[in-house]
Design a protein around this motif. Sequence first.
Motif, PDB file in Angstrom:
ATOM      1  N   TRP A   1     -30.592 -12.220  -7.271  1.00 25.00           N
ATOM      2  CA  TRP A   1     -29.970 -11.554  -6.129  1.00 25.00           C
ATOM      3  C   TRP A   1     -30.455 -12.164  -4.810  1.00 25.00           C
ATOM      4  O   TRP A   1     -29.686 -12.280  -3.848  1.00 25.00           O
ATOM      5  CB  TRP A   1     -30.297 -10.067  -6.178  1.00 25.00           C
ATOM      6  CG  TRP A   1     -29.646  -9.246  -5.110  1.00 25.00           C
ATOM      7  CD1 TRP A   1     -28.419  -8.654  -5.149  1.00 25.00           C
ATOM      8  CD2 TRP A   1     -30.202  -8.906  -3.829  1.00 25.00           C
ATOM      9  NE1 TRP A   1     -28.161  -7.967  -3.991  1.00 25.00           N
ATOM     10  CE2 TRP A   1     -29.247  -8.115  -3.158  1.00 25.00           C
ATOM     11  CE3 TRP A   1     -31.406  -9.200  -3.194  1.00 25.00           C
ATOM     12  CZ2 TRP A   1     -29.471  -7.602  -1.893  1.00 25.00           C
ATOM     13  CZ3 TRP A   1     -31.623  -8.697  -1.925  1.00 25.00           C
ATOM     14  CH2 TRP A   1     -30.664  -7.910  -1.287  1.00 25.00           C
TER      15      TRP A   1
ATOM     16  N   PRO B   1     -20.490 -11.894  -2.790  1.00 21.13           N
ATOM     17  CA  PRO B   1     -19.772 -11.406  -3.980  1.00 21.13           C
ATOM     18  C   PRO B   1     -20.665 -11.362  -5.221  1.00 21.13           C
ATOM     19  O   PRO B   1     -20.565 -10.445  -6.043  1.00 21.13           O
ATOM     20  CB  PRO B   1     -18.634 -12.425  -4.141  1.00 21.13           C
ATOM     21  CG  PRO B   1     -18.451 -13.010  -2.777  1.00 21.13           C
ATOM     22  CD  PRO B   1     -19.818 -13.054  -2.175  1.00 21.13           C
ATOM     23  N   GLU B   2     -21.531 -12.377  -5.357  1.00 21.00           N
ATOM     24  CA  GLU B   2     -22.448 -12.381  -6.510  1.00 21.00           C
ATOM     25  C   GLU B   2     -23.432 -11.224  -6.427  1.00 21.00           C
ATOM     26  O   GLU B   2     -23.774 -10.612  -7.447  1.00 21.00           O
ATOM     27  CB  GLU B   2     -23.193 -13.717  -6.558  1.00 21.00           C
ATOM     28  CG  GLU B   2     -22.312 -14.895  -6.938  1.00 21.00           C
ATOM     29  CD  GLU B   2     -23.044 -16.219  -6.822  1.00 21.00           C
ATOM     30  OE1 GLU B   2     -22.632 -17.177  -7.498  1.00 21.00           O
ATOM     31  OE2 GLU B   2     -24.033 -16.291  -6.045  1.00 21.00           O
ATOM     32  N   ARG B   3     -23.900 -10.940  -5.214  1.00 20.49           N
ATOM     33  CA  ARG B   3     -24.818  -9.812  -5.040  1.00 20.49           C
ATOM     34  C   ARG B   3     -24.164  -8.493  -5.457  1.00 20.49           C
ATOM     35  O   ARG B   3     -24.793  -7.648  -6.094  1.00 20.49           O
ATOM     36  CB  ARG B   3     -25.286  -9.727  -3.589  1.00 20.49           C
ATOM     37  CG  ARG B   3     -26.303 -10.784  -3.218  1.00 20.49           C
ATOM     38  CD  ARG B   3     -26.881 -10.540  -1.833  1.00 20.49           C
ATOM     39  NE  ARG B   3     -27.960 -11.460  -1.544  1.00 20.49           N
ATOM     40  CZ  ARG B   3     -28.743 -11.372  -0.451  1.00 20.49           C
ATOM     41  NH1 ARG B   3     -28.509 -10.409   0.438  1.00 20.49           N
ATOM     42  NH2 ARG B   3     -29.725 -12.238  -0.279  1.00 20.49           N
ATOM     43  N   GLU B   4     -22.905  -8.326  -5.086  1.00 21.12           N
ATOM     44  CA  GLU B   4     -22.202  -7.086  -5.459  1.00 21.12           C
ATOM     45  C   GLU B   4     -22.100  -6.958  -6.971  1.00 21.12           C
ATOM     46  O   GLU B   4     -22.254  -5.872  -7.533  1.00 21.12           O
ATOM     47  CB  GLU B   4     -20.823  -7.062  -4.808  1.00 21.12           C
ATOM     48  CG  GLU B   4     -20.871  -6.913  -3.290  1.00 21.12           C
ATOM     49  CD  GLU B   4     -19.498  -7.014  -2.660  1.00 21.12           C
ATOM     50  OE1 GLU B   4     -18.515  -7.240  -3.409  1.00 21.12           O
ATOM     51  OE2 GLU B   4     -19.397  -6.859  -1.422  1.00 21.12           O
ATOM     52  N   GLY B   5     -21.853  -8.083  -7.652  1.00 17.02           N
ATOM     53  CA  GLY B   5     -21.791  -8.052  -9.102  1.00 17.02           C
ATOM     54  C   GLY B   5     -23.140  -7.723  -9.720  1.00 17.02           C
ATOM     55  O   GLY B   5     -23.228  -6.962 -10.700  1.00 17.02           O
ATOM     56  N   ILE B   6     -24.214  -8.300  -9.179  1.00 12.39           N
ATOM     57  CA  ILE B   6     -25.562  -8.022  -9.681  1.00 12.39           C
ATOM     58  C   ILE B   6     -25.923  -6.551  -9.456  1.00 12.39           C
ATOM     59  O   ILE B   6     -26.501  -5.883 -10.328  1.00 12.39           O
ATOM     60  CB  ILE B   6     -26.586  -8.957  -9.001  1.00 12.39           C
ATOM     61  CG1 ILE B   6     -26.367 -10.397  -9.461  1.00 12.39           C
ATOM     62  CG2 ILE B   6     -28.016  -8.511  -9.304  1.00 12.39           C
ATOM     63  CD1 ILE B   6     -27.210 -11.420  -8.716  1.00 12.39           C
TER      64      ILE B   6
ATOM     65  N   ALA C   1     -23.897  -4.014  -9.253  1.00 12.75           N
ATOM     66  CA  ALA C   1     -23.135  -3.195 -10.198  1.00 12.75           C
ATOM     67  C   ALA C   1     -23.777  -3.241 -11.590  1.00 12.75           C
ATOM     68  O   ALA C   1     -23.850  -2.226 -12.295  1.00 12.75           O
ATOM     69  CB  ALA C   1     -21.690  -3.667 -10.256  1.00 12.75           C
ATOM     70  N   LEU C   2     -24.255  -4.439 -11.980  1.00 20.80           N
ATOM     71  CA  LEU C   2     -24.895  -4.579 -13.285  1.00 20.80           C
ATOM     72  C   LEU C   2     -26.192  -3.766 -13.352  1.00 20.80           C
ATOM     73  O   LEU C   2     -26.466  -3.078 -14.348  1.00 20.80           O
ATOM     74  CB  LEU C   2     -25.177  -6.053 -13.574  1.00 20.80           C
ATOM     75  CG  LEU C   2     -25.911  -6.364 -14.897  1.00 20.80           C
ATOM     76  CD1 LEU C   2     -25.127  -5.826 -16.092  1.00 20.80           C
ATOM     77  CD2 LEU C   2     -26.139  -7.861 -15.043  1.00 20.80           C
TER      78      LEU C   2
END
Length: 1019
Positions: free
Chosen positions: A341, A347-352, A354-355
């Motif tokens: 992160w 966008p990658e941070r938002e996915g991380i 959510a995970l």
Amino acid sequence: MAFRTLFFDQQDHELLLMVNKVLEKARTPSPFVRKLFDASLHPHGIKELSVSRELRVAYAVINLLDSLEAGMAEDRLLALQTLRDEVLYSAQTGLRRNTARVLIQIMKDLVRAHGDTCRQLKLAHDFRRAASGKPRIVRALLAQYHLLEMPEEWNQLAFDNHVHDANTKGRKNPTHLIMDAWIKGIRHLTVIYYNFVESAAARELMQAADIMGVSVRIGVEFRVPARNKYAELIWVPRGFSDSQGFLSFLEETPTQHLMQEGRKASQYLAEYVLLVLRRYNERHRRSINEEFGLTLEPLHRDDFLAFVGTGQPSLLHLAEFIHKRLVPALQGRVEELRDEWAIATQPEREGIEALVQRLDALDAETVHDLWLAPACNPDIPSAFVPHEGAAVPDILRTPPRALLDWLTSLHSGYRITLNLSELTVADVLELLWDCEGLITHLELFNLKDWAEGDEAHVANIRAINELQLAINSGSAPRLKRLIRALIRDYAESGAENATERCEKFRRILRNIPRLQAFYKSVQLKSRIGSDSTSRSHRVHGMGLVFRETLPPRAQKQIDDPRDTMRQIIPVHTEVYLRESMLERRTPVLPSSMLVNLVRRLPGCSRFGFRRSREWVVRTDTSRVTPRGNIATLGGFARGGGNGLSLHQRGGAVCKRWMGMRYLNTGVSNALKVLAGFIPAVLSFMQTQDSLLTAMLWTTIWFGITGVRNVIQAVTGGGGISRSPLLRWNDYVSWSRISDSLLFTGISVPLLENVIRVLLLEQGFGLTVSNNPALVYAVISAANGAYIAAHNIYRGLPKEAVLGNIFRSVLAIPTSLLYSEMLVELLVLMHIPNPTALIQPYAAVISKMASDTIAGAVEGYADRNNNMRIRRWDYESKLYQLFDAFSRLELRFPEEDVLELLSQPKQFIRTVEAEAEDLERTIIINALDLMYFWMYQPRARSVLSLLVREMSPEERAILARSQMVLTREREVSQLFVDGIVGKNFSKPLAFYLDRNVEYLTAMSQLTGVDTVGNRVASPV
């Protein structure tokens, strides 16, 4: 000032050190610790000289929470008995039971907070504050722990008709379960076991319930086929004279045969759970690894069974076992994601993020719902759906009526409760018809089902309740309408078995009188339970209570919309209060003729009676309605999760400032005195010439209050007749004096500036010179009202509060007397105009008069409080003494036990071989009684009163049982063997120094020679 000095007390650090030392050692208590749990040792007895109360409570809690092994049941029960006695005898005020509940809860948290020093110190400090029993403190801590205040009469209708312990799928062993039920205030409990119950589990449960005074019943739940589903029937055998009768029933051959068949059903379910475990290893584990980027290893069957322990393997156990192994992997994965992160795009941070949220939400219940529920494993034949075949135990294929015939043949007294989980109103009607009145109760409301259900579930329960009420009402038209509606609904549903069921309903419709006859004599009643296992974080825990049976404060708390931890369930059941007048055991007047004479006076017909209040519930009136009157006692964790976050969280570090609550007691007392002293000085400066004079009069004002508090404390503890082993300051509570000085300082501006100057002198022109009686009357009345108000706030005894309200009546003439004495003294000193001279000091004179009366009033209240506590002590100890004597009489039918007690040497020789436990009990009772006499306030006065009420035989038993103390060698050996633990030097020295003095006093008190027969200990 250093952190350690400013906050917390030395006793807090010492308690923490001792508790952690015990926790860090082997979990099994040493023989010395175990002996502290002897039920014969009184909390206010000889062991006070060996181990502090706080550590004794900690030992007991550690032993209770520590183990689930059946082999430690006896240790847990001994610990529970000790714990109950310690906390019940700790409170010094009216909130005795509520204080005890808080003390146990705090100590539980203190033990569990091992490793978090700051939290443990706070809890240690809270424990000592709560032990004072001050209502304000106790109520604040009850609210902090989400516990409702219970009436001290202990007559609340708090119950739970469906809970589980560790022998099925619950988390708590039977003793722990009963302890937690008592903490919540539950008085009636039904513990449910699946298919069978082990005698050892039942014995521990019932003995624990006897210790805590909880009414407990044991139910065994069986599953019976009901069309394409299982219905659950709970069998509760009843009508036994005591717990031993129930345990004997479990050992009977027919009952054992039933239990053996039940074990086969439980084993069938266990095999299904193990199949699900295999499927998890083969399929779900791999999908979890792929979905979340984990590397979970396969789980082993033996590890899972060891995790289950004494319980019956269930999917709930499996979910928790998987979750326990999952959490470390999740924490490691979040560590990796935290690094990713930090260098990721938005966008990658938002996915991380959510995970991580999904990982945090993977609690045990989510594990069950996603991977273990029958719907997630359709290729495994579900054990929760009826099947045919040799693998299915016979008891799971037995029709409902056949099973109930079997159960009712074992014992004539019983309750059969139909669990409504997953049943419709049509299913219930069929089962009631088929079982022909053998079903006695419906589990109308199950908290777990309610939490997991929806509006359709509530509507279904409401329909079943309508059927129940229609049957109980005896109204044929009402019942007919319900059955006709069922026929119509099924006919229109087009279900596969609609024709068959409609035909059965029509047969019932034609035989409504027969259906009503099943419940004509005994109506179909309701049961309500939580189905708690103490594992779920989504549903309410154990316990329900009828709102009307609680104190007003607790009712307000339930109604408070801000209290989100508690809910009122949509069920209303009628309850009513029944009052009984019972004649007091101890005569209130010396002659029954005088009592009868007083009762003839108007309004005195109940003189000499005590009132007993009991709430009664009508379980046949339960109805599902939005306006319920039953509230939950248990809470649940909102926003649980696994505590996972992308942001690192610091450890538990104590803040520099933790509030006034955790200040060192000495610092707190000094601040209280200062907070009272400053306004008093400022107030006197308004009427005095200089600061020095103002401080002098403030010191006098404070001196009056301080001396009065000391005198009343010593007087309340025994006065001149107090124990020679206690100094005057042993009776004095410096915290209480500090509180008094705080409030007396605040009273100066009230009495001096507001009342005397503004109201009387400037407002009405009244002074000591022109109207001394009225001036002193108003000041005394204001002072009395003010003191009564802060006495209520401080939680002082009711006698003190009431006395302070009316003490102004006596303070007025006392003020006039002091005023006249001071005037005469000034006249003798040839000081001109003495009346005008004392005018500025009218408030001080009134204060001295008021405190003179207060000393008598509060000293009397302290005396009564000490007398009440000593009566509790002596009543429990004398009961043990006479019970031990009775057991000796039965154990030695050929001996004159009373005569034997008068010869201590012969007594020990006779008893030692055959009844060593009773010898030990007799010696412990004598040591405790000796300690009471020598150390406890007002013990001598109370024992003197009790001895006067005894028969000559009881006096002889009391006196001669004390003669065992003449055997110094044998008694000393018991101390060395650890009768009060390792620290026996102080109690041993006390015994050797004081036993002759004590025995002489007992001889004088009872009129029975306890010294003349003294036998020298053999060398």
